[in-house]
Scaffold this active site. Structure first.
Site, PDB file in Angstrom:
ATOM      1  N   CYS A  69       2.483 -10.001   6.367  1.00 26.51           N
ATOM      2  CA  CYS A  69       3.732  -9.554   6.984  1.00 26.51           C
ATOM      3  C   CYS A  69       3.429  -9.228   8.440  1.00 26.51           C
ATOM      4  O   CYS A  69       2.544  -8.405   8.721  1.00 26.51           O
ATOM      5  CB  CYS A  69       4.219  -8.314   6.230  1.00 26.51           C
ATOM      6  N   CYS A 203       7.418 -14.129  11.786  1.00 24.28           N
ATOM      7  CA  CYS A 203       7.894 -13.389  10.612  1.00 24.28           C
ATOM      8  C   CYS A 203       7.666 -14.333   9.443  1.00 24.28           C
ATOM      9  O   CYS A 203       8.029 -15.514   9.518  1.00 24.28           O
ATOM     10  CB  CYS A 203       9.371 -13.044  10.738  1.00 24.28           C
TER      11      CYS A 203
END
Ligand code: DGL
Length: 281
Positions: A69, A203
Protein backbone atom coordinates in the site's frame (compact mmCIF):
# COMPACT_ATOMS: atom_id res chain seq x y z
CA UNK A 1 5.83 -17.08 5.45
CA UNK A 2 5.73 -13.61 3.89
CA UNK A 3 2.88 -11.20 4.60
CA UNK A 4 1.50 -8.55 2.29
CA UNK A 5 -0.66 -5.84 3.78
CA UNK A 6 -2.99 -3.27 2.27
CA UNK A 7 -5.81 -1.13 3.59
CA UNK A 8 -8.18 -3.15 1.40
CA UNK A 9 -8.08 -4.83 -1.98
CA UNK A 10 -5.41 -2.73 -3.71
CA UNK A 11 -2.47 -4.75 -2.41
CA UNK A 12 -3.81 -7.76 -4.29
CA UNK A 13 -2.27 -6.27 -7.45
CA UNK A 14 1.13 -6.54 -5.72
CA UNK A 15 0.28 -9.90 -4.12
CA UNK A 16 -0.70 -11.45 -7.45
CA UNK A 17 2.65 -10.51 -8.98
CA UNK A 18 4.66 -11.72 -5.98
CA UNK A 19 2.92 -15.08 -5.62
CA UNK A 20 3.39 -15.70 -9.36
CA UNK A 21 7.08 -14.74 -9.24
CA UNK A 22 7.87 -16.75 -6.09
CA UNK A 23 5.45 -19.69 -6.19
CA UNK A 24 7.49 -21.88 -3.83
CA UNK A 25 7.27 -19.45 -0.92
CA UNK A 26 4.28 -19.27 1.41
CA UNK A 27 2.25 -16.07 1.37
CA UNK A 28 -0.38 -14.43 3.53
CA UNK A 29 -2.46 -11.43 2.42
CA UNK A 30 -4.17 -9.18 4.91
CA UNK A 31 -6.56 -6.38 3.94
CA UNK A 32 -7.81 -4.03 6.64
CA UNK A 33 -11.15 -3.61 4.88
CA UNK A 34 -12.92 -2.72 8.13
CA UNK A 35 -10.88 0.50 8.25
CA UNK A 36 -10.41 1.22 4.52
CA UNK A 37 -9.86 3.52 2.79
CA UNK A 38 -6.71 4.94 4.41
CA UNK A 39 -6.11 7.50 1.65
CA UNK A 40 -8.00 10.38 3.26
CA UNK A 41 -7.18 9.63 6.93
CA UNK A 42 -4.93 11.56 9.32
CA UNK A 43 -1.31 10.42 9.28
CA UNK A 44 -1.35 9.24 12.91
CA UNK A 45 -4.36 7.01 12.18
CA UNK A 46 -2.59 5.45 9.19
CA UNK A 47 0.48 4.74 11.36
CA UNK A 48 -1.59 3.14 14.15
CA UNK A 49 -3.71 1.04 11.78
CA UNK A 50 -0.68 -0.11 9.79
CA UNK A 51 1.23 -1.06 12.92
CA UNK A 52 -1.76 -3.04 14.25
CA UNK A 53 -2.12 -4.85 10.91
CA UNK A 54 1.57 -5.72 10.67
CA UNK A 55 1.49 -6.96 14.28
CA UNK A 56 -1.34 -9.34 13.29
CA UNK A 57 0.72 -10.70 10.39
CA UNK A 58 3.76 -11.18 12.65
CA UNK A 59 1.57 -13.04 15.17
CA UNK A 60 0.21 -15.21 12.36
CA UNK A 61 3.77 -16.33 11.61
CA UNK A 62 5.09 -13.88 9.01
CA UNK A 63 8.70 -12.78 9.55
CA UNK A 64 8.71 -10.39 6.60
CA UNK A 65 5.78 -8.08 5.89
CA UNK A 66 5.56 -6.04 2.71
CA UNK A 67 3.38 -2.94 2.90
CA UNK A 68 1.51 -3.46 -0.39
CA UNK A 69 0.00 0.00 0.00
CA UNK A 70 1.56 3.30 -1.04
CA UNK A 71 -0.38 5.22 1.58
CA UNK A 72 0.85 2.99 4.43
CA UNK A 73 4.38 2.97 3.02
CA UNK A 74 4.46 6.76 2.63
CA UNK A 75 3.15 7.57 6.07
CA UNK A 76 4.01 4.60 8.30
CA UNK A 77 6.91 2.78 6.61
CA UNK A 78 9.87 4.62 8.14
CA UNK A 79 8.21 5.03 11.55
CA UNK A 80 7.53 1.32 11.81
CA UNK A 81 11.02 0.37 10.62
CA UNK A 82 12.87 2.83 12.82
CA UNK A 83 10.84 3.12 16.02
CA UNK A 84 8.58 0.06 16.34
CA UNK A 85 10.51 -2.87 14.84
CA UNK A 86 13.45 -2.55 17.26
CA UNK A 87 10.98 -3.20 20.13
CA UNK A 88 9.39 -6.13 18.32
CA UNK A 89 12.77 -7.63 17.54
CA UNK A 90 14.07 -7.11 21.08
CA UNK A 91 11.46 -9.66 22.18
CA UNK A 92 11.34 -11.95 19.14
CA UNK A 93 14.15 -11.22 16.65
CA UNK A 94 14.11 -11.46 12.89
CA UNK A 95 11.06 -9.41 11.86
CA UNK A 96 11.24 -7.07 8.89
CA UNK A 97 8.98 -4.58 7.13
CA UNK A 98 9.48 -3.42 3.54
CA UNK A 99 7.61 -0.75 1.61
CA UNK A 100 6.82 -0.38 -2.07
CA UNK A 101 7.83 3.22 -2.78
CA UNK A 102 11.62 2.74 -2.89
CA UNK A 103 11.36 -0.12 -5.46
CA UNK A 104 9.04 2.04 -7.56
CA UNK A 105 11.35 5.04 -7.44
CA UNK A 106 14.36 2.83 -8.24
CA UNK A 107 12.54 1.61 -11.34
CA UNK A 108 11.35 5.01 -12.51
CA UNK A 109 14.75 6.64 -12.02
CA UNK A 110 16.53 3.49 -13.18
CA UNK A 111 18.73 3.88 -10.13
CA UNK A 112 19.42 0.61 -8.36
CA UNK A 113 18.99 0.17 -4.59
CA UNK A 114 22.62 0.69 -3.68
CA UNK A 115 22.79 4.14 -5.32
CA UNK A 116 21.79 6.51 -2.53
CA UNK A 117 23.52 9.66 -3.73
CA UNK A 118 22.79 11.62 -6.92
CA UNK A 119 24.90 10.51 -9.86
CA UNK A 120 26.11 13.20 -12.31
CA UNK A 121 25.79 13.41 -15.20
CA UNK A 122 22.47 11.69 -14.85
CA UNK A 123 22.41 8.81 -17.17
CA UNK A 124 18.69 8.36 -16.79
CA UNK A 125 17.32 11.80 -16.16
CA UNK A 126 13.67 11.30 -17.01
CA UNK A 127 12.92 15.05 -16.79
CA UNK A 128 9.28 14.97 -15.76
CA UNK A 129 7.43 12.27 -13.83
CA UNK A 130 3.69 12.26 -13.17
CA UNK A 131 2.47 10.81 -9.88
CA UNK A 132 -1.15 9.79 -9.39
CA UNK A 133 -1.91 8.67 -5.82
CA UNK A 134 -4.14 9.08 -2.79
CA UNK A 135 -4.35 12.44 -1.01
CA UNK A 136 -2.27 11.13 1.90
CA UNK A 137 0.50 9.82 -0.36
CA UNK A 138 0.58 13.06 -2.35
CA UNK A 139 0.68 15.17 0.84
CA UNK A 140 3.46 13.04 2.35
CA UNK A 141 5.99 14.26 -0.25
CA UNK A 142 7.73 10.88 0.00
CA UNK A 143 7.78 10.15 -3.74
CA UNK A 144 9.43 13.41 -4.75
CA UNK A 145 11.89 13.18 -1.83
CA UNK A 146 12.95 9.67 -2.87
CA UNK A 147 13.18 10.69 -6.53
CA UNK A 148 15.20 13.83 -5.66
CA UNK A 149 17.72 11.72 -3.73
CA UNK A 150 18.46 9.78 -6.90
CA UNK A 151 17.74 12.26 -9.70
CA UNK A 152 17.48 15.81 -8.33
CA UNK A 153 16.73 17.34 -11.72
CA UNK A 154 13.59 15.30 -12.25
CA UNK A 155 10.42 17.33 -11.87
CA UNK A 156 7.53 15.52 -10.18
CA UNK A 157 3.97 16.55 -11.05
CA UNK A 158 1.45 15.24 -8.54
CA UNK A 159 -2.27 14.62 -8.67
CA UNK A 160 -4.36 13.27 -5.81
CA UNK A 161 -7.21 11.10 -7.11
CA UNK A 162 -9.57 10.74 -4.13
CA UNK A 163 -12.51 9.44 -6.19
CA UNK A 164 -10.73 6.41 -7.64
CA UNK A 165 -10.39 4.01 -4.70
CA UNK A 166 -14.08 4.23 -3.69
CA UNK A 167 -15.16 3.78 -7.33
CA UNK A 168 -12.87 0.77 -7.85
CA UNK A 169 -13.90 -0.85 -4.56
CA UNK A 170 -17.55 -0.36 -5.52
CA UNK A 171 -17.01 -2.09 -8.88
CA UNK A 172 -18.15 1.04 -10.75
CA UNK A 173 -18.90 0.82 -14.51
CA UNK A 174 -15.87 1.23 -16.80
CA UNK A 175 -17.36 4.42 -18.28
CA UNK A 176 -17.43 6.06 -14.83
CA UNK A 177 -13.90 4.89 -14.07
CA UNK A 178 -12.66 6.19 -17.44
CA UNK A 179 -14.32 9.56 -16.87
CA UNK A 180 -12.82 9.97 -13.39
CA UNK A 181 -9.33 8.94 -14.54
CA UNK A 182 -9.51 11.24 -17.56
CA UNK A 183 -10.45 14.22 -15.36
CA UNK A 184 -7.40 13.66 -13.16
CA UNK A 185 -5.04 13.17 -16.11
CA UNK A 186 -6.35 16.29 -17.88
CA UNK A 187 -5.92 18.32 -14.67
CA UNK A 188 -2.32 17.13 -14.29
CA UNK A 189 -1.42 17.70 -17.94
CA UNK A 190 -2.73 21.26 -17.67
CA UNK A 191 0.25 21.97 -15.39
CA UNK A 192 2.93 21.02 -17.93
CA UNK A 193 3.98 21.78 -21.48
CA UNK A 194 6.06 18.60 -21.68
CA UNK A 195 4.65 15.09 -21.78
CA UNK A 196 5.83 13.29 -18.63
CA UNK A 197 8.46 10.64 -19.39
CA UNK A 198 6.84 8.31 -16.85
CA UNK A 199 3.56 8.10 -15.00
CA UNK A 200 3.58 6.38 -11.63
CA UNK A 201 0.26 4.91 -10.58
CA UNK A 202 1.19 5.37 -6.92
CA UNK A 203 -1.77 3.56 -5.42
CA UNK A 204 -2.06 -0.21 -5.55
CA UNK A 205 -5.69 0.07 -6.66
CA UNK A 206 -4.84 1.90 -9.86
CA UNK A 207 -3.50 -1.02 -11.94
CA UNK A 208 -7.18 -1.91 -12.24
CA UNK A 209 -7.78 1.28 -14.18
CA UNK A 210 -4.38 1.34 -15.92
CA UNK A 211 -6.07 1.08 -19.32
CA UNK A 212 -7.90 4.36 -18.67
CA UNK A 213 -4.67 6.09 -17.61
CA UNK A 214 -3.01 4.70 -20.75
CA UNK A 215 -5.78 6.07 -22.95
CA UNK A 216 -5.77 9.53 -21.34
CA UNK A 217 -1.99 10.03 -21.09
CA UNK A 218 0.15 11.14 -24.06
CA UNK A 219 1.53 8.19 -26.05
CA UNK A 220 5.09 9.28 -25.15
CA UNK A 221 4.43 8.80 -21.44
CA UNK A 222 5.43 5.36 -20.16
CA UNK A 223 3.29 3.80 -17.43
CA UNK A 224 5.38 2.38 -14.63
CA UNK A 225 4.35 -1.14 -13.63
CA UNK A 226 4.57 -0.97 -9.83
CA UNK A 227 3.82 -4.66 -9.08
CA UNK A 228 6.61 -5.67 -11.48
CA UNK A 229 9.02 -3.16 -9.93
CA UNK A 230 8.24 -4.52 -6.45
CA UNK A 231 8.74 -8.15 -7.56
CA UNK A 232 12.07 -7.25 -9.18
CA UNK A 233 13.24 -5.45 -6.05
CA UNK A 234 12.20 -8.38 -3.85
CA UNK A 235 14.13 -10.81 -6.03
CA UNK A 236 17.17 -8.62 -5.52
CA UNK A 237 16.45 -8.44 -1.77
CA UNK A 238 16.37 -12.24 -1.53
CA UNK A 239 19.83 -12.38 -3.12
CA UNK A 240 21.13 -10.02 -0.44
CA UNK A 241 19.14 -11.70 2.37
CA UNK A 242 18.85 -15.37 1.40
CA UNK A 243 17.74 -16.29 4.93
CA UNK A 244 14.40 -14.51 4.32
CA UNK A 245 13.50 -16.83 1.45
CA UNK A 246 14.94 -20.00 2.97
CA UNK A 247 13.31 -22.71 5.10
CA UNK A 248 10.29 -24.91 4.50
CA UNK A 249 8.15 -23.65 1.63
CA UNK A 250 4.77 -25.16 1.05
CA UNK A 251 3.72 -22.69 -1.63
CA UNK A 252 0.73 -21.87 0.57
CA UNK A 253 -1.37 -18.79 -0.31
CA UNK A 254 -3.84 -17.46 2.26
CA UNK A 255 -6.13 -14.41 2.30
CA UNK A 256 -7.37 -12.62 5.40
CA UNK A 257 -9.38 -9.49 6.13
CA UNK A 258 -10.65 -7.47 9.06
CA UNK A 259 -13.84 -6.93 7.05
CA UNK A 260 -16.84 -8.96 6.01
CA UNK A 261 -15.44 -12.12 4.38
CA UNK A 262 -18.24 -12.71 1.87
CA UNK A 263 -18.22 -9.21 0.39
CA UNK A 264 -14.43 -8.94 0.50
CA UNK A 265 -14.05 -12.27 -1.33
CA UNK A 266 -16.55 -11.12 -3.99
CA UNK A 267 -14.73 -7.86 -4.75
CA UNK A 268 -11.34 -9.64 -4.64
CA UNK A 269 -12.34 -11.59 -7.71
CA UNK A 270 -12.24 -8.29 -9.65
CA UNK A 271 -8.60 -7.88 -8.67
CA UNK A 272 -7.47 -11.48 -9.08
CA UNK A 273 -9.60 -12.59 -12.00
CA UNK A 274 -10.40 -15.81 -10.14
CA UNK A 275 -12.53 -16.74 -7.14
CA UNK A 276 -10.81 -16.53 -3.77
CA UNK A 277 -11.93 -17.13 -0.20
CA UNK A 278 -10.92 -14.71 2.56
CA UNK A 279 -10.80 -15.62 6.24
CA UNK A 280 -11.23 -13.27 9.19
CA UNK A 281 -8.16 -12.03 11.05
N1 DGL B 1 -4.18 0.95 -2.03
C1 DGL B 1 -3.74 2.05 -1.21
C2 DGL B 1 -2.49 2.71 -1.78
O1 DGL B 1 -1.72 2.11 -2.42
C3 DGL B 1 -4.76 3.13 -0.97
C4 DGL B 1 -6.15 2.74 -0.71
C5 DGL B 1 -6.77 3.53 0.42
O2 DGL B 1 -7.04 4.72 0.25
O3 DGL B 1 -6.93 2.92 1.46
O4 DGL B 1 -2.27 3.87 -1.59
Amino acid sequence: MIGVFDSGHGGLTIFRELTARFPKLSWMYYGDHANAPYGNRAGTEVVDLTQAAVAKLFLAGCKLVILGCNTATAVAGKTLQQTWLPHVNAQRPGHRVLGIIAPTVEAVTQTPWHVKEPVFPQKYNTDTVALFATQVTVNSGVYEAEIAKRCPQVRVLKMACPKLVPLIEAGAPQADLAAAVTDYVVALLATTEIAPAYAILGCTHYPLVAQHFRAALPPATRLLNQPLAVANALEDYFVRHPEVASGAHAGLIQYFTSGEVGEVSRVAELFLGAPVRFGKL
